[in-house]
Scaffold this motif. Structure first.
Motif, PDB file in Angstrom:
ATOM      1  N   PHE A  37       0.802  -1.228   0.000  1.00 18.87           N
ATOM      2  CA  PHE A  37       0.000   0.000   0.000  1.00 18.87           C
ATOM      3  C   PHE A  37       0.839   1.284   0.000  1.00 18.87           C
ATOM      4  O   PHE A  37       0.496   2.238  -0.698  1.00 18.87           O
ATOM      5  N   PRO A  38       1.945   1.370   0.747  1.00 18.07           N
ATOM      6  CA  PRO A  38       2.736   2.608   0.718  1.00 18.07           C
ATOM      7  C   PRO A  38       3.273   2.941  -0.675  1.00 18.07           C
ATOM      8  O   PRO A  38       3.601   4.100  -0.951  1.00 18.07           O
ATOM      9  N   TYR A  39       3.375   1.938  -1.544  1.00 14.34           N
ATOM     10  CA  TYR A  39       3.896   2.144  -2.892  1.00 14.34           C
ATOM     11  C   TYR A  39       2.785   2.069  -3.935  1.00 14.34           C
ATOM     12  O   TYR A  39       3.042   1.943  -5.129  1.00 14.34           O
ATOM     13  N   CYS A  40       1.563   2.145  -3.451  1.00 18.16           N
ATOM     14  CA  CYS A  40       0.398   1.978  -4.331  1.00 18.16           C
ATOM     15  C   CYS A  40       0.168   3.245  -5.157  1.00 18.16           C
ATOM     16  O   CYS A  40       0.209   4.367  -4.631  1.00 18.16           O
ATOM     17  N   PRO A  41      -0.094   3.103  -6.462  1.00 18.75           N
ATOM     18  CA  PRO A  41      -0.455   4.267  -7.280  1.00 18.75           C
ATOM     19  C   PRO A  41      -1.712   4.932  -6.717  1.00 18.75           C
ATOM     20  O   PRO A  41      -2.613   4.251  -6.223  1.00 18.75           O
ATOM     21  N   ASP A  42      -1.763   6.255  -6.756  1.00 20.78           N
ATOM     22  CA  ASP A  42      -2.912   6.979  -6.202  1.00 20.78           C
ATOM     23  C   ASP A  42      -4.223   6.509  -6.808  1.00 20.78           C
ATOM     24  O   ASP A  42      -5.249   6.427  -6.110  1.00 20.78           O
ATOM     25  N   ASN A  43      -4.205   6.195  -8.092  1.00 19.46           N
ATOM     26  CA  ASN A  43      -5.439   5.763  -8.767  1.00 19.46           C
ATOM     27  C   ASN A  43      -5.913   4.389  -8.308  1.00 19.46           C
ATOM     28  O   ASN A  43      -7.057   4.017  -8.544  1.00 19.46           O
ATOM     29  N   LEU A  44      -5.004   3.648  -7.669  1.00 20.40           N
ATOM     30  CA  LEU A  44      -5.342   2.290  -7.243  1.00 20.40           C
ATOM     31  C   LEU A  44      -5.688   2.220  -5.751  1.00 20.40           C
ATOM     32  O   LEU A  44      -6.250   1.224  -5.289  1.00 20.40           O
ATOM     33  N   LYS A  45      -5.391   3.264  -5.009  1.00 19.25           N
ATOM     34  CA  LYS A  45      -5.624   3.246  -3.560  1.00 19.25           C
ATOM     35  C   LYS A  45      -7.094   3.047  -3.185  1.00 19.25           C
ATOM     36  O   LYS A  45      -7.388   2.281  -2.253  1.00 19.25           O
ATOM     37  N   PRO A  46      -8.046   3.703  -3.858  1.00 17.82           N
ATOM     38  CA  PRO A  46      -9.453   3.447  -3.520  1.00 17.82           C
ATOM     39  C   PRO A  46      -9.842   1.984  -3.696  1.00 17.82           C
ATOM     40  O   PRO A  46     -10.668   1.457  -2.948  1.00 17.82           O
ATOM     41  N   THR A  47      -9.240   1.333  -4.664  1.00 17.20           N
ATOM     42  CA  THR A  47      -9.519  -0.088  -4.908  1.00 17.20           C
ATOM     43  C   THR A  47      -9.027  -0.935  -3.747  1.00 17.20           C
ATOM     44  O   THR A  47      -9.727  -1.856  -3.290  1.00 17.20           O
ATOM     45  N   ILE A  48      -7.815  -0.653  -3.274  1.00 12.27           N
ATOM     46  CA  ILE A  48      -7.264  -1.404  -2.142  1.00 12.27           C
ATOM     47  C   ILE A  48      -8.099  -1.164  -0.889  1.00 12.27           C
ATOM     48  O   ILE A  48      -8.388  -2.087  -0.125  1.00 12.27           O
ATOM     49  N   LYS A  49      -8.503   0.085  -0.681  1.00 14.13           N
ATOM     50  CA  LYS A  49      -9.318   0.412   0.494  1.00 14.13           C
ATOM     51  C   LYS A  49     -10.661  -0.303   0.442  1.00 14.13           C
ATOM     52  O   LYS A  49     -11.213  -0.691   1.480  1.00 14.13           O
ATOM     53  N   GLU A  50     -11.198  -0.496  -0.759  1.00 15.99           N
ATOM     54  CA  GLU A  50     -12.476  -1.204  -0.883  1.00 15.99           C
ATOM     55  C   GLU A  50     -12.341  -2.657  -0.433  1.00 15.99           C
ATOM     56  O   GLU A  50     -13.240  -3.202   0.215  1.00 15.99           O
ATOM     57  N   ILE A  51     -11.220  -3.285  -0.762  1.00 18.61           N
ATOM     58  CA  ILE A  51     -10.983  -4.659  -0.311  1.00 18.61           C
ATOM     59  C   ILE A  51     -10.937  -4.710   1.212  1.00 18.61           C
ATOM     60  O   ILE A  51     -11.543  -5.577   1.850  1.00 18.61           O
ATOM     61  N   HIS A  52     -10.229  -3.763   1.808  1.00 19.22           N
ATOM     62  CA  HIS A  52     -10.143  -3.715   3.271  1.00 19.22           C
ATOM     63  C   HIS A  52     -11.532  -3.554   3.889  1.00 19.22           C
ATOM     64  O   HIS A  52     -11.850  -4.187   4.894  1.00 19.22           O
ATOM     65  N   SER A  53     -12.350  -2.710   3.286  1.00 18.75           N
ATOM     66  CA  SER A  53     -13.698  -2.497   3.821  1.00 18.75           C
ATOM     67  C   SER A  53     -14.529  -3.766   3.731  1.00 18.75           C
ATOM     68  O   SER A  53     -15.240  -4.126   4.672  1.00 18.75           O
ATOM     69  N   LEU A  54     -14.454  -4.452   2.603  1.00 20.47           N
ATOM     70  CA  LEU A  54     -15.241  -5.669   2.414  1.00 20.47           C
ATOM     71  C   LEU A  54     -14.859  -6.748   3.415  1.00 20.47           C
ATOM     72  O   LEU A  54     -15.712  -7.514   3.883  1.00 20.47           O
ATOM     73  N   VAL A  55     -13.581  -6.813   3.766  1.00 21.70           N
ATOM     74  CA  VAL A  55     -13.116  -7.839   4.697  1.00 21.70           C
ATOM     75  C   VAL A  55     -13.318  -7.402   6.144  1.00 21.70           C
ATOM     76  O   VAL A  55     -13.827  -8.156   6.976  1.00 21.70           O
ATOM     77  N   ASN A  56     -12.941  -6.167   6.463  1.00 15.79           N
ATOM     78  CA  ASN A  56     -12.944  -5.716   7.855  1.00 15.79           C
ATOM     79  C   ASN A  56     -14.336  -5.473   8.415  1.00 15.79           C
ATOM     80  O   ASN A  56     -14.518  -5.462   9.640  1.00 15.79           O
ATOM     81  N   GLU A  57     -15.319  -5.257   7.553  1.00 14.49           N
ATOM     82  CA  GLU A  57     -16.671  -4.990   8.031  1.00 14.49           C
ATOM     83  C   GLU A  57     -17.498  -6.258   8.158  1.00 14.49           C
ATOM     84  O   GLU A  57     -18.723  -6.218   8.113  1.00 14.49           O
TER      85      GLU A  57
END
Length: 386
Positions: A84-104
């Motif tokens: 994630f620290p090296y994630c392209p800005d355009n891809l960060k919302p996508t990674i955050k969506e995965i975290h939301s789907l799992v963590n919630e």
């Protein structure tokens, strides 16, 4: 351009984006989600639940499925966190969506516990299994779809590195030049460079049969398509305009079901291109020996109409192969308006040698009858040479 930026940033830290997803893991997890494990009534007493679980023939399948999913989620979430620290800005919302789907969901416990699923009590196992297969299933497939996209980006970036592809530049002044391009589908492919001359937007490609014209056109078409998807290309460097449409007409087939002849199928393709131009779109077009379904003079006349039409749109570009003699006879004025090139063929001691090198100028070599004789067809037909 956005796709280029994402791939370039993934390339810079390629190893971090290898999520290690394999088909066997996914198959087993999907099998678990689709299983017919009996769900016990959660309102029964803990003792009763324990008793039923211990006697249930589904306990092993339940335990193995939950554990497999736990290991998968734990591994993937850890790797995403590292990347994630090296994630392209355009891809960060996508990674955050995965975290939301799992963590919630209850699946958060799986990502945290990993293989510690073995330590769950029977009652905890029953509850977690119920939550996963009935509450988390939809979220899992959403997350999996996103992971597949990340895996696809990783695969593209890896291909760029392995095959030494380069990202093209898009020009603002209609510059169109490609240096040392090759076709990755061919081993030891001859590399070629080409460019459109100033004030010329049509390249007429000539050369005999088997000289490599179609392969060259396919290579150029591949480069144009890859460039416009944001992918790197098989070349040392490339600068080209950004087109609204890329139209490729190679090996067009007839259609028995739709009643299209080969000639009419080509006309339909050309009409699509003509409509794009009329609507003001900037197009790049590739045509390989158009109008073969009609006689030579008629084909040359049709090609001349096509060429004159494209000339009226200087921001659109075209490469097409044709027989120069027939085309110039149909419209001599085209002689000074087209850029003539050929794929080199040398005749050495009466035998053709194909270099597959793209060069300026016109080829006047014809080899159809030579190959007919080489195959002995004239002798089989008992016909002497003419």
């Amino acid at each position: 351009m956005q796709s280029q930026e994402i791939l370039q940033q993934i390339l810079a830290h390629l190893d971090l984006w290898d999520l290690g997803i394999n088909n066997a893991d996914i198959y087993y997890i999907e099998h678990y989600f689709k299983s017919e494990i009996v769900i016990l009534d959660k309102n029964k007493s803990i003792a009763r639940l324990k008793l039923l679980v211990n006697k249930s023939p589904y306990k092993h399948q339940m335990m193995t499925g939950v554990k497999q999913l736990a290991v998968f989620l734990s591994s993937v979430m850890q790797k995403l966190e590292q990347a994630f620290p090296y994630c392209p800005d355009n891809l960060k919302p996508t990674i955050k969506e995965i975290h939301s789907l799992v963590n919630e969901s209850e699946a958060r416990k799986l990502a945290e516990w990993g293989i510690a699923v073995n330590e769950l009590s029977d009652y905890e196992l029953l509850q977690l299994d119920h939550e996963i297969r009935f509450s988390f299933k939809e979220s899992f497939y959403k997350a999996l779809g996103i992971l597949y996209k990340i895996e696809a980006l990783f695969s593209l970036a890896k291909a760029i590195k392995v095959h030494k592809l380069v990202f093209p530049q898009f020009s603002t002044n209609n510059e169109f030049e490609v240096k040392d391009c090759w076709n990755p589908a061919l081993e030891n492919c001859t590399r070629n460079s080409f460019y459109f001359e100033n004030n010329k937007n049509i390249i007429l490609l000539t050369g005999p049969n088997m000289s490599g014209k179609s392969t060259f056109l396919r290579t150029v078409g591949l480069i144009a398509c890859l460039a416009h998807t944001g992918m790197a290309i098989p070349a040392v460097s490339a600068t080209l305009p950004f087109f609204d449409s890329v139209e490729i007409c190679i090996s067009i087939q007839d259609s028995l079901t739709e009643g299209y002849s080969h000639f009419y199928a080509e006309l339909k393709k050309v009409k699509t291109m003509a409509e794009q131009l009329k609507n003001g779109h900037h197009c790049f077009m590739i045509f390989d020996e158009l109008f073969k379904g009609t006689n030579l003079s008629d084909a040359a006349r049709c090609t001349a109409v096509l060429a004159n039409g494209i000339l009226q749109h200087p921001d659109s570009y075209c490469i097409f192969s044709s027989h120069h003699t027939g085309l110039m006879a149909a419209d001599p004025a085209l002689q000074n308006q087209l850029q003539f090139s050929h794929v080199e063929t040398l005749i050495e001691d009466g035998v053709p040698r194909f270099t597959y090198i793209f060069k300026p100028g016109i080829s006047n070599i014809f080899l159809g009858y030579y190959f007919l004789q080489k195959e002995g067809i004239d002798k089989l037909m008992n016909v002497s040479g003419h």
